[in-house]
Design a protein around this motif. Structure first.
Motif, short mmCIF file in Angstrom:
data_model
loop_
_atom_site.label_atom_id
_atom_site.label_comp_id
_atom_site.label_asym_id
_atom_site.label_seq_id
_atom_site.Cartn_x
_atom_site.Cartn_y
_atom_site.Cartn_z
N ILE D 236 -29.69 -45.40 -18.89
CA ILE D 236 -29.48 -43.95 -18.96
C ILE D 236 -29.16 -43.60 -20.41
O ILE D 236 -28.27 -44.18 -21.01
N GLU D 240 -36.81 -41.54 -27.93
CA GLU D 240 -37.86 -40.78 -28.61
C GLU D 240 -39.11 -41.62 -28.74
O GLU D 240 -39.06 -42.75 -29.23
N ILE D 268 -41.56 -37.15 -29.24
CA ILE D 268 -41.22 -36.64 -27.90
C ILE D 268 -39.86 -37.22 -27.54
O ILE D 268 -39.73 -38.43 -27.35
N ARG D 269 -38.87 -36.36 -27.49
CA ARG D 269 -37.51 -36.80 -27.20
C ARG D 269 -37.15 -36.47 -25.76
O ARG D 269 -37.35 -35.33 -25.33
N PHE D 270 -36.66 -37.43 -25.04
CA PHE D 270 -36.35 -37.20 -23.62
C PHE D 270 -35.22 -38.12 -23.20
O PHE D 270 -34.93 -39.11 -23.87
N SER D 271 -34.61 -37.77 -22.08
CA SER D 271 -33.54 -38.62 -21.56
C SER D 271 -33.92 -39.19 -20.21
O SER D 271 -34.63 -38.55 -19.43
N ILE D 272 -33.45 -40.37 -19.98
CA ILE D 272 -33.65 -41.05 -18.70
C ILE D 272 -32.35 -40.95 -17.92
O ILE D 272 -31.28 -41.21 -18.46
N ALA D 273 -32.47 -40.53 -16.66
CA ALA D 273 -31.28 -40.38 -15.81
C ALA D 273 -31.31 -41.31 -14.61
O ALA D 273 -30.30 -41.49 -13.94
N TYR D 279 -40.75 -43.41 -15.20
CA TYR D 279 -40.96 -42.31 -16.15
C TYR D 279 -42.30 -42.53 -16.84
O TYR D 279 -42.46 -43.49 -17.59
N VAL D 281 -44.55 -40.69 -19.50
CA VAL D 281 -44.40 -39.62 -20.49
C VAL D 281 -45.65 -39.60 -21.38
O VAL D 281 -45.70 -40.24 -22.41
N ARG D 294 -43.03 -35.06 -17.73
CA ARG D 294 -42.67 -36.24 -16.95
C ARG D 294 -43.65 -36.36 -15.82
O ARG D 294 -43.68 -35.53 -14.91
N GLY D 295 -44.46 -37.37 -15.89
CA GLY D 295 -45.41 -37.67 -14.82
C GLY D 295 -44.91 -38.84 -14.02
O GLY D 295 -43.75 -39.22 -14.11
#
Lengths: 296, 296, 296, 296
Positions: D236, D240, D268-273, D279, D281, D294-295
């Motif tokens: 979590i 990027e 592409i900056r994203f967070s994993i929860a 994920y 991307v 998010r695909g």
């Protein structure tokens, strides 16, 4: 930008020596340019006046052209002292990067020396149209030109420099386009509406530094009250817009997000290549996807 | 598609006359093709066998080639009677358009007559790779070819026709690719998840008609359990996918919609140009925006 | 739209009987409404005048309200004869559908009879804010209302009808918003530029017909010279924009397309729910993908 | 990940003391858990065995639970010494951040002291499911819990820790999902094809550092030969992806770019929860626009 001190009408009507005094500062240490175009008055547009002045330069004998180019100060010192860093943010349009580091100063000094040795005149570039990184890239590229190509390049840059100065100094019809515009808007595609209250930061991204140019917030139309940059040339270089959409969607009931949100601060990194262009760089976003594009 | 009746191994091992009997139907009324390649056995791949047969045709004297081409029936009758409309939907892969109208039959008849008069042989096209509109477009284009170009075009089509027949008739390694695939998926970008339960219809869009090829519903992965088309060539032509996303979003609590919803049935119209290609045509949607693309 | 015949200033200043004569036609056969608000003059805004008139209606005794509602003609006849179809396209804002078919006329007649039987007054709807399909949907929905809800619904529609009439008749400050706007633009995301010269058609999509409302071509900014619809309410209903991007990309050297092109005429189907809203429905496209959204 | 040393079948069949010896290390210093579930054998799935062990813990008297929790080492030391930084990259799945700075160590120490003072037991978290930033955020959040909520939170984390250990140690049917997957693909929407040869970097983005996790290049399908992360829980935290599409498009003839290119390295900056989620991307790009989502 300072307010123009003369109108084209006034320049067209004044005695020749007043005319020369009024516009000679546009072309560094070359009153002969203003003198040569005085007789061509009246000029219908500011652009026509500038073109007449540049034609005078281009049609001068090569020796005179080289002497004219040589009257320009070396870039290294100018960069260090004034154009790039010494001006206030308001004048500069907020370049945001600090003064030259010792390394960069050294790099400029080496490039200046190599350039003068090869071409016999100083490197000239319209500083107001470039970021520091872009100046360095141009410097290195142009060092590999042959002498004739580079003399033409220097005149092109002088045309850009003097065009900006003339537009700053003279008001009137037919001013050439010397300013660009960077704008954005944020669309919330979950609700099909502009996204208000989204914090946006604009940074210049340099090879060795990252400078904050502007922070703002979207209004009810999902736009910023003023363009991100306008009223001046856009400096050729790389920029990053940061859209704080995580905070925006967290404030809405309907958005389905995660913890931490999949998207929080969305960085859009892009380069500007046309200082007089209009760059519209919008964001269409949900908490889970986004699209950006160069619009207009 | 019928189950292949022979394996390549068996064809390689059987007596010459059995081999000829087994494969001669692939090339219409031309047992000499099968006879010529019998001695080249064993073939390592189905593709190699087919290439050998086509080489035999191409290297034949021009008279023999023309006679061979002339053995093919005229398209008009075939189109009317069988290939395009007579087969059941299952056999045809669901072309979905009705039989030729009187106008279309008349148009085919005129084209056939003009073509035969110009070239002296019937128009040949691999019907299974085309929609009716595409056949008509090819017909009109090829009528303007010169004789040599058109003879080559006819052989190319015969290659495609016989390749399909051979692949249908023979099982074994190295079968040439003769089938395409059309697939889709639906992504709900409001929630960042595949959209299940979305009704999708696929139509063929003809100049004079619109034929339903398939109706299906997305599964838990936002995909269809089976590709929309597969196991056969994709017919060159125009198609429309209709995604019933209005009903999908109406069933979700979180979606912000309008009455009537901004997007209800989303039509995606596209053309297929590569019968053996893979076309993935997805939809990324919110109630207010969507993106589609040719993916893979 | 006709040019307003009076200004608010003039209405505020004229004798009471002239005032009544000038505005009474706004409320069908109900001069008592104009009479009641005459004494409230001067009104600061057109909206304030309209609100005063509607307040007069709403505060009237129920019997008087019902009598007033009953003065309105039955929709069926109006729809058939005038509002929906009889007006010229210019007056109607180009609904584009033909006159009622026999079936539709019959359907309206049945709904009118059922409605009058249930509520004792005719079905009233602000026709200029709806397509025919939307009117039918509203008709069926409202038939299931109870009497009180439906009386309020009728008054709401009368408010919308009279607001439009008053805005048409009176010029002055504070006119309520009665017009919407539908606009588009096309962005060529292969070259990062607006797409000029793209043919666009706008259709209204009805249950039983498809009516062409407008054909146009994008200008140098990728926009249409005039909005697709403006200066009138947007009719609630379903529309389709067709973007001829295949022809556009075929005219460009750099675009990589197929034969036939993957995308040719791109249909964007959407519904309008807010007659006074701004719907911006752009297309961002390459020969292989596109994005659309409700923008603003 | 080490290879499991036992199969579920073997565990089900072995004598009780061997069983306890084989699985007791899963629950730190608590052989009573293994002893309690020995009699419940055979277990049909690894998940069922783990659930039985966790049920044993949860049903124990509160004192025993607290003693069990207290057997766990303090996070600060573990973080510093081992779990977060001491393991090799291969074991850790490449967290990429350096050892704790003095500041961070100090912050952990303060949090540990505050936590132990409030709850009387050490802060427990399944470290393999979190980045360092995520651990700190959880630490601060959970400090505000009440005692009972926090005891439950500690048991939940112990369940996650022991589930991972059991899955590592035992092979067999019904293993619970303990691994996630991060993948991407790049689509060139100028040409409607997957983009091969695109350099991609994956960084973990921490509050105080940025760690390179992986560099790779897209293959002919526009995908990476292996998922960016797989075979372990996704930590979590914030990541990027950098897509070097400027270089990709510069290598193609048909792309219309600028100098410098509008898009070069796209972040592409994203967070994993969800550590056990998938994920996907992807990037759909031209030189002038892109879309990500998010695909799955």
């Amino acid at each position: 930008m300072t307010k123009p001190s003369e109108t084209l009408d006034a320049l067209n009507a004044m005695p020749a020596n007043s005319f020369v005094a009024a516009v000679e500062k546009t072309f560094e240490r070359a009153p002969w340019v203003a003198e040569a175009v005085s007789g061509g008055r009246p000029y219908g547009t500011v652009a026509a006046l500038h073109e007449a002045m540049m034609r005078t330069v281009r049609q001068a004998p090569v020796d005179k052209i080289l002497a004219f180019i040589n009257e320009h100060p070396e870039l290294g010192s100018r960069v260090k002292r004034a154009e790039l860093t010494g001006h206030s943010q308001a004048e500069q349009g907020g370049l945001g990067l600090d003064r030259l580091s010792a390394d960069e100063f050294e790099r400029f000094s080496r490039l200046n020396a190599a350039y003068r040795q090869k071409f016999g005149f100083p490197f000239i570039i319209c500083v107001r149209r470039h970021t520091r990184d872009s100046i360095l890239r141009q410097f290195e590229r142009r060092l590999s030109n042959d002498a004739e190509t580079e003399r033409a390049a220097a005149l092109t840059e002088i045309g850009l420099i003097t065009r900006l100065r003339l537009v700053d100094a003279v008001d009137g019809p037919g001013k050439p386009a010397t300013t660009g515009r960077l704008s954005t808007h944020v669309l919330d595609t979950v609700s099909g509406r502009p996204a208000p209250g989204v914090k946006i930061a604009l940074h210049e991204i340099g090879a060795s530094a990252r400078g904050l140019l502007k922070e703002t917030i979207t209004n009810a139309d999902g736009r910023t009250d003023a363009p991100l940059i306008s009223g001046e040339p856009l400096r050729i270089g790389t920029y990053e817009l940061s859209f704080h959409i995580g905070a925006y969607f967290a404030g809405l009931k309907h958005a389905q997000s995660a913890d931490p949100p999949f998207l929080d601060v969305v960085p859009i990194r892009f380069s500007i290549a046309e200082p007089e262009g209009h760059y519209h760089v919008p964001l269409l976003a949900t908490p889970w996807n986004y699209t950006t594009y160069r619009g207009s």
